[in-house]
Structure formats: structure tokens, C-alpha cells
Design a protein around this motif. Structure first.
Motif, PDB file in Angstrom:
ATOM      1  N   ALA A 190       0.824  -1.218   0.000  1.00 38.33           N
ATOM      2  CA  ALA A 190       0.000   0.000   0.000  1.00 38.33           C
ATOM      3  C   ALA A 190       0.852   1.259   0.000  1.00 38.33           C
ATOM      4  O   ALA A 190       0.401   2.322  -0.438  1.00 38.33           O
ATOM      5  CB  ALA A 190      -0.942   0.005   1.206  1.00 38.33           C
ATOM      6  N   ASN A 191       2.109   1.171   0.495  1.00 36.14           N
ATOM      7  CA  ASN A 191       2.979   2.343   0.467  1.00 36.14           C
ATOM      8  C   ASN A 191       3.288   2.773  -0.962  1.00 36.14           C
ATOM      9  O   ASN A 191       3.538   3.956  -1.225  1.00 36.14           O
ATOM     10  CB  ASN A 191       4.290   2.051   1.200  1.00 36.14           C
ATOM     11  CG  ASN A 191       4.077   1.883   2.686  1.00 36.14           C
ATOM     12  OD1 ASN A 191       3.165   2.467   3.249  1.00 36.14           O
ATOM     13  ND2 ASN A 191       4.896   1.067   3.326  1.00 36.14           N
ATOM     14  N   ALA A 192       3.310   1.802  -1.883  1.00 33.21           N
ATOM     15  CA  ALA A 192       3.588   2.110  -3.286  1.00 33.21           C
ATOM     16  C   ALA A 192       2.326   2.462  -4.046  1.00 33.21           C
ATOM     17  O   ALA A 192       2.316   3.399  -4.852  1.00 33.21           O
ATOM     18  CB  ALA A 192       4.282   0.925  -3.958  1.00 33.21           C
ATOM     19  N   VAL A 193       1.248   1.714  -3.821  1.00 36.95           N
ATOM     20  CA  VAL A 193       0.064   1.873  -4.659  1.00 36.95           C
ATOM     21  C   VAL A 193      -1.062   2.660  -3.982  1.00 36.95           C
ATOM     22  O   VAL A 193      -2.026   3.022  -4.648  1.00 36.95           O
ATOM     23  CB  VAL A 193      -0.478   0.494  -5.108  1.00 36.95           C
ATOM     24  CG1 VAL A 193       0.581  -0.257  -5.886  1.00 36.95           C
ATOM     25  CG2 VAL A 193      -0.962  -0.318  -3.921  1.00 36.95           C
ATOM     26  N   GLY A 194      -0.960   2.909  -2.681  1.00 35.48           N
ATOM     27  CA  GLY A 194      -2.006   3.667  -2.003  1.00 35.48           C
ATOM     28  C   GLY A 194      -2.199   5.060  -2.591  1.00 35.48           C
ATOM     29  O   GLY A 194      -3.313   5.428  -3.003  1.00 35.48           O
ATOM     30  N   PRO A 195      -1.139   5.879  -2.667  1.00 30.79           N
ATOM     31  CA  PRO A 195      -1.299   7.199  -3.288  1.00 30.79           C
ATOM     32  C   PRO A 195      -1.720   7.108  -4.756  1.00 30.79           C
ATOM     33  O   PRO A 195      -2.484   7.950  -5.237  1.00 30.79           O
ATOM     34  CB  PRO A 195       0.093   7.830  -3.142  1.00 30.79           C
ATOM     35  CG  PRO A 195       0.687   7.132  -1.957  1.00 30.79           C
ATOM     36  CD  PRO A 195       0.183   5.729  -2.033  1.00 30.79           C
ATOM     37  N   LEU A 196      -1.222   6.080  -5.476  1.00 33.06           N
ATOM     38  CA  LEU A 196      -1.630   5.897  -6.870  1.00 33.06           C
ATOM     39  C   LEU A 196      -3.129   5.627  -6.962  1.00 33.06           C
ATOM     40  O   LEU A 196      -3.833   6.202  -7.808  1.00 33.06           O
ATOM     41  CB  LEU A 196      -0.840   4.742  -7.489  1.00 33.06           C
ATOM     42  CG  LEU A 196      -1.286   4.279  -8.880  1.00 33.06           C
ATOM     43  CD1 LEU A 196      -1.256   5.438  -9.872  1.00 33.06           C
ATOM     44  CD2 LEU A 196      -0.398   3.130  -9.365  1.00 33.06           C
ATOM     45  N   ALA A 197      -3.644   4.758  -6.087  1.00 33.36           N
ATOM     46  CA  ALA A 197      -5.082   4.478  -6.072  1.00 33.36           C
ATOM     47  C   ALA A 197      -5.870   5.741  -5.741  1.00 33.36           C
ATOM     48  O   ALA A 197      -6.955   5.969  -6.296  1.00 33.36           O
ATOM     49  CB  ALA A 197      -5.386   3.379  -5.051  1.00 33.36           C
ATOM     50  N   ALA A 198      -5.338   6.564  -4.840  1.00 34.08           N
ATOM     51  CA  ALA A 198      -6.012   7.813  -4.495  1.00 34.08           C
ATOM     52  C   ALA A 198      -6.083   8.749  -5.688  1.00 34.08           C
ATOM     53  O   ALA A 198      -7.092   9.423  -5.925  1.00 34.08           O
ATOM     54  CB  ALA A 198      -5.281   8.482  -3.327  1.00 34.08           C
ATOM     55  N   ILE A 199      -5.007   8.797  -6.488  1.00 31.92           N
ATOM     56  CA  ILE A 199      -4.990   9.642  -7.682  1.00 31.92           C
ATOM     57  C   ILE A 199      -5.993   9.134  -8.714  1.00 31.92           C
ATOM     58  O   ILE A 199      -6.742   9.909  -9.317  1.00 31.92           O
ATOM     59  CB  ILE A 199      -3.563   9.693  -8.269  1.00 31.92           C
ATOM     60  CG1 ILE A 199      -2.632  10.460  -7.317  1.00 31.92           C
ATOM     61  CG2 ILE A 199      -3.562  10.352  -9.644  1.00 31.92           C
ATOM     62  CD1 ILE A 199      -1.175  10.396  -7.705  1.00 31.92           C
ATOM     63  N   VAL A 200      -6.008   7.809  -8.929  1.00 28.72           N
ATOM     64  CA  VAL A 200      -6.971   7.224  -9.871  1.00 28.72           C
ATOM     65  C   VAL A 200      -8.399   7.568  -9.453  1.00 28.72           C
ATOM     66  O   VAL A 200      -9.234   7.973 -10.275  1.00 28.72           O
ATOM     67  CB  VAL A 200      -6.786   5.693  -9.955  1.00 28.72           C
ATOM     68  CG1 VAL A 200      -7.900   5.057 -10.788  1.00 28.72           C
ATOM     69  CG2 VAL A 200      -5.426   5.346 -10.547  1.00 28.72           C
ATOM     70  N   HIS A 201      -8.682   7.444  -8.159  1.00 23.91           N
ATOM     71  CA  HIS A 201     -10.020   7.750  -7.656  1.00 23.91           C
ATOM     72  C   HIS A 201     -10.348   9.225  -7.837  1.00 23.91           C
ATOM     73  O   HIS A 201     -11.466   9.590  -8.231  1.00 23.91           O
ATOM     74  CB  HIS A 201     -10.117   7.358  -6.184  1.00 23.91           C
ATOM     75  CG  HIS A 201     -11.479   7.563  -5.591  1.00 23.91           C
ATOM     76  ND1 HIS A 201     -11.890   8.777  -5.071  1.00 23.91           N
ATOM     77  CD2 HIS A 201     -12.544   6.724  -5.451  1.00 23.91           C
ATOM     78  CE1 HIS A 201     -13.125   8.672  -4.633  1.00 23.91           C
ATOM     79  NE2 HIS A 201     -13.550   7.435  -4.847  1.00 23.91           N
TER      80      HIS A 201
END
Length: 493
Positions: free
Chosen positions: A327-338
Motif C-alpha cells: 500500500a505504500n507504493a500503490v495507495g497514493p496511486l489508487a487515491a490519484i486514480v479515484h
């Protein structure tokens, strides 16, 4: 009469010289190009990540932003794999329980499996309480803040890996989000009590890890190593220690590792651990008895009895790490996608499967391509580890995470593991000097030689401690600068 040299012999001699030159040139080319291979593969992976993001986003508005964020998220995952995974596999490699190639293979499989099978499916988009959700109301500012935080965290971890310092990836992301949030809306947006608990973990995590690992090593010393009949003592205690390890990891997995599949309370997790621990200890008694037959009564023989449990524990730690830290790698990415798709920030968002796959593969690629440097430092250059000491470090890491989760203490798995390694090293220094009364008077030697002969390398201790303390402020400063740069370039002020 003067003898003429055979022309054919001269030709063969010249050919040999040319072949030697060519061979040396080939060796030099391989040596100089080897570092470029890893960078080339990593670059190809990031290009593939961008293409995957473009395919999934299609012609939707904001596709270019998501593609850029995906590439940065892949870069972050590569760096986490290169730096963080060494904490799990380093002790096993340093103790020679498994080869470096074997460790890379085991960790890559387990990290990927943990991320995909048990990775967290929900992430607090606004740094899990570091920045108030209402503080970054403008969608574009929120996107740039998350992107700046992700890039800053990745760059900081990359630098730490380059200098050989294992740092907390969680703290890197936290610092990045904090810095971008401050740059976006000011210091009032930061949840300072939460940041205080994170700062406290700089002390809590390594101290608990070191003390717990030293305690386990003290038990092994007292009950097995310094007994007259080491093999007989090992037949009694090694099955118990393996049972404890199995129970601890069963509890760890139930509590932290498989939360996406099924959720257990602390009490249920402890019960699962107990149900695993007792049968495993009983099952291992005849196995250890058979393994110990014919072994000499010395410490080297004991290492073989701890090798398999150590490899097993390292694999489980890698699985749990993939489940939790992806989640440290993809958490902010998922937030941007959302944010791009829904038009703003939210308290929590689901991580899409394609985003999770990017994180999982990035962890594995980063480990295989760039992980050996940190694995060697963690496993052999801080202090000398054998299978028994490495077992203590692995077990301590799991125990402290479980206890900290129960007590609600903020801890870092990186700091716990490294603290455990320093703990067993300093315990050995104390035990040999104070208990065994070994004469280690080094006062007549030069300072450099006295430092070299210490059980724990002080130079690595200072480097790692400095990196830990600097991580949050450095990532925050870098993130703030990147956020201001993005806002200025895009004109979205």
C-alpha cells in the motif's frame, strides 16, 4: 648458425596475445555494463506500467495524469523491493541458511503472493490521518500532493538504498504526504499528535526489536549453546522454539497477513497461534531427533537444525510484508486514480486490481534487480549472523509487531528487524565480556583496528540511525518542493 624462429609459432604467440586482450576487454565490458542491466530492465518495467495504465484508463479525462502517477508508483514499488525486503531475507542470507539467489527467488514469490492475495483493499487517501481530508479540497491540488508525496518517497528510498541504509518506506510516504500537505494548505492541516507517535516509533521500534531478539538469544545460549551436551539440549528445545515460531507466525498471519481474505480479532488470532504451536512442537520432536543423529557436540552442528525454520520464517515475513507494505507504493496511486475518476478525494478508496499488480511486480523486480546490496549489508556487514542469531531476529520481528498491534504502539517493521540485528550483536559483546570474562583489551590498538574488531560495526549503526531520523523531514522537504514545482509548471495555483 643462426636459428630462425618458426613463423607459425610467432603467429600463434601473437594470436594468444590478441585473444588475451579481447578476453580482458570482454571482462571489463561485462563489469561496467552489469549495473546498466538492472537499470534497463527497471526502465522497461516502468514503460510497461505506463502502457498498462493507459490501456485501463482509455480516453478518459486525466489519463496522462494517471499514466504519470502509475509510472511513479511503479518506481516507488521498485525502491521498496530494493530496500525494505532486505530486512526479511538479510539474516537468512547472512547466516548462510540460504543462498542469495535462493533468497531472491523465495522473497520474490512470497512478496508477490502476499501483495496479490492479502494486500489491503482499502487505503486512507489522505495519508491515513496525517492531513485532514477537508484540508485539500481542490481535486487538482490533491492529485499533485499525492504525486509529489509518491515521487519524494521513492527518491528518498532510492538514495537510502544507494548509500546502503535500510529505511522505513512507511515513514518515507508519511513524510512525503506531510510535506506536500504543508505546501498546499499550511502547517495547520497536519495532524501533529499522529506525527508525534510516528517520531516516537524511531525509538520504540528498534529498542523493542533489539531487546526481544537479545532475549531469545539469551534463552538459546542458556538452554542450548553453553550446555555440556548441546545435541541433547537441542533435541528438547529446538522443537519448542519451532513451535513458538509457528504459533507466532500463525498469529501474525491471522492478525496482519490475511486481512483481505478473512478478518480475525486479536483473541482469535492468538488462539489460532496456540492451535498451531503445540501440534507443530510435538510433530518436530522426532524430526529434530533424526536430524541430530550423528552430529558432533559443537555449535556448528546446531546451525543445521535452525536452517529450515529460518528460511520458513523469512518466507512468511516476506509474504506479510507484501501484504502490508504494498500500500505504500500503490495507495497514493489508487487515491490519484479515484480523484481523477470521481473528481475529488475520499476518506477511503478501493485499490484496483491492475494497480495492485503493478505494486506486487514492482516489489519483486526491485528486490531481484537492486536488493542484493542491502541484503548483504543487513545480513553480514552489521554483525556476524549464524542461523541461531538470525532465527532470533526473525522471531523478534514477528513478536514485536503482534504486541505493538495489540497495544496500539506505532512501530516500523524495518526498524524492528534492524534493531533485532543490532540487539543480538550488542548482546554478544556484553555476554562475552561480562559473563564469559573473555579478555578483549583493545586499548593498545589503533582506533580503526579497535572499531573493526567490535562485534557490531559502529559505522553502519551511525549511518542507519542518521537515515532513520532524517527520513520524515527529508521526504517532507523534497515533497513540498516537488508539489510547488508541479503547481507552478501546470499553472493550477
Amino acid at each position: 648458425m643462426t636459428l630462425r624462429a618458426d613463423p607459425e609459432a610467432r603467429g600463434i604467440k601473437t594470436l594468444d596475445k590478441d585473444l588475451r586482450r579481447i578476453s580482458l576487454m570482454e571482462q571489463a565490458l561485462v563489469f561496467t555494463s552489469r549495473p546498466l542491466v538492472g537499470s534497463g530492465v527497471a526502465l522497461a518495467f516502468l514503460v510497461l506500467v505506463g502502457l498498462v495504465a493507459a490501456i485501463f484508463m482509455g480516453a478518459a479525462p486525466g489519463t496522462l495524469v494517471v499514466v504519470a502517477a502509475a509510472v511513479i508508483g511503479g518506481y516507488m514499488a521498485l525502491n521498496i523491493g530494493a530496500n525494505d525486503v532486505a530486512n526479511n531475507m538479510g539474516p537468512a542470507v547472512g547466516s548462510k541458511a540460504v543462498t542469495l539467489v535462493g533468497a531472491l527467488a523465495i522473497a520474490a514469490i512470497c512478496e508477490t503472493a502476499g501483495a496479490l492475495l492479502a494486500g489491503g483493499d482499502v487505503v486512507r487517501t489522505v495519508s491515513r490521518g496525517i492531513i485532514a481530508p477537508e484540508a485539500v479540497a481542490a481535486p487538482q491540488h490533491f492529485i499533485w500532493a499525492m504525486m509529489a508525496a509518491l515521487l519524494a518517497g521513492a527518491m528518498w528510498i532510492n538514495l537510502a538504498t544507494w548509500v546502503g541504509a535500510p529505511v522505513s518506506t512507511t515513514h518515507s510516504i508519511v513524510g512525503g504526504v506531510m510535506g506536500a500537505g504543508i505546501a498546499a494548505v499550511g502547517f495547520s492541516a497536519v495532524n501533529w499528535p499522529t506525527m508525534g507517535t510516528i517520531a516516537a516509533s524511531w525509538v520504540i521500534s528498534p529498542v523493542l526489536g533489539g531487546a526481544t531478539a537479545a532475549l531469545f538469544l539469551a534463552v538459546i545460549n542458556h538452554r542450548i549453546i553453553y550446555r555440556d551436551d548441546k545435541i541433547a539440549a537441542a533435541r528438547v528445545w529446538v522443537p519448542i522454539l519451532i513451535g513458538v515460531m509457528g504459533g507466532v507466525f500463525a498469529t501474525y498471519m491471522a492478525l496482519k497477513g490475511i486481512s483481505r481474505i478473512v478478518s480475525f480479532s486479536l483473541g482469535q488470532s492468538l488462539l489460532i497461534g496456540l492451535l498451531v504451536s503445540v501440534p507443530l512442537a510435538l510433530l518436530m520432536r522426532p524430526v529434530i531427533r533424526r536430524q541430530s543423529e550423528g552430529l558432533e557436540n559443537r555449535n556448528k552442528s546446531l546451525k543445521t537444525l535452525f536452517a529450515i525454520p529460518l528460511v520458513f520464517s523469512a518466507a512468511l515475513l516476506s509474504f506479510a510484508h507484501g501484504a502490508n507494505d504494498v500500500a505504500n507504493a500503490v495507495g497514493p496511486l489508487a487515491a490519484i486514480v479515484h480523484a481523477v475518476q470521481e473528481g475529488g478525494a475520499a476518506e477511503a478508496v478501493a485499490i484496483p486490481l491492475w494497480v495492485m499488480i503493478i505494486g506486487a511486480l514492482g516489489l519483486s523486480f526491485g528486490l531481484v534487480l537492486f536488493g542484493p546490496k542491502l541484503i548483504n549489508i543487513v545480513g553480514s556487514e552489521i554483525t556476524r549472523l549464524n542461523a541461531m542469531r538470525a532465527y532470533c531476529v526473525a522471531l523478534a520481528a514477528a513478536v514485536v509487531v503482534i504486541v505493538a498491534s495489540w497495544l496500539g504502539l506505532p512501530v516500523s517493521s524495518t526498524h524492528i528487524a534492524i534493531g533485532g540485528i543490532f540487539g543480538v550483536g550488542f548482546y554478544r559483546e556484553w555476554y562475552h565480556e561480562r559473563v564469559l570474562k573473555e579478555s578483549r583489551d583493545l586499548s593498545a590498538l589503533p582506533v580503526e583496528e579497535r572499531t573493526r574488531r567490535k562485534v557490531v560495526r559502529r559505522a553502519h549503526l551511525l549511518t542507519i540511525l542518521a537515515a532513520w531520523v532524517v527520513t520524515v523531514p527529508a521526504a517532507a522537504t523534497l515533497s513540498a518542493g516537488l508539489f510547488l514545482l508541479l503547481v507552478a509548471v501546470t499553472g493550477s495555483a
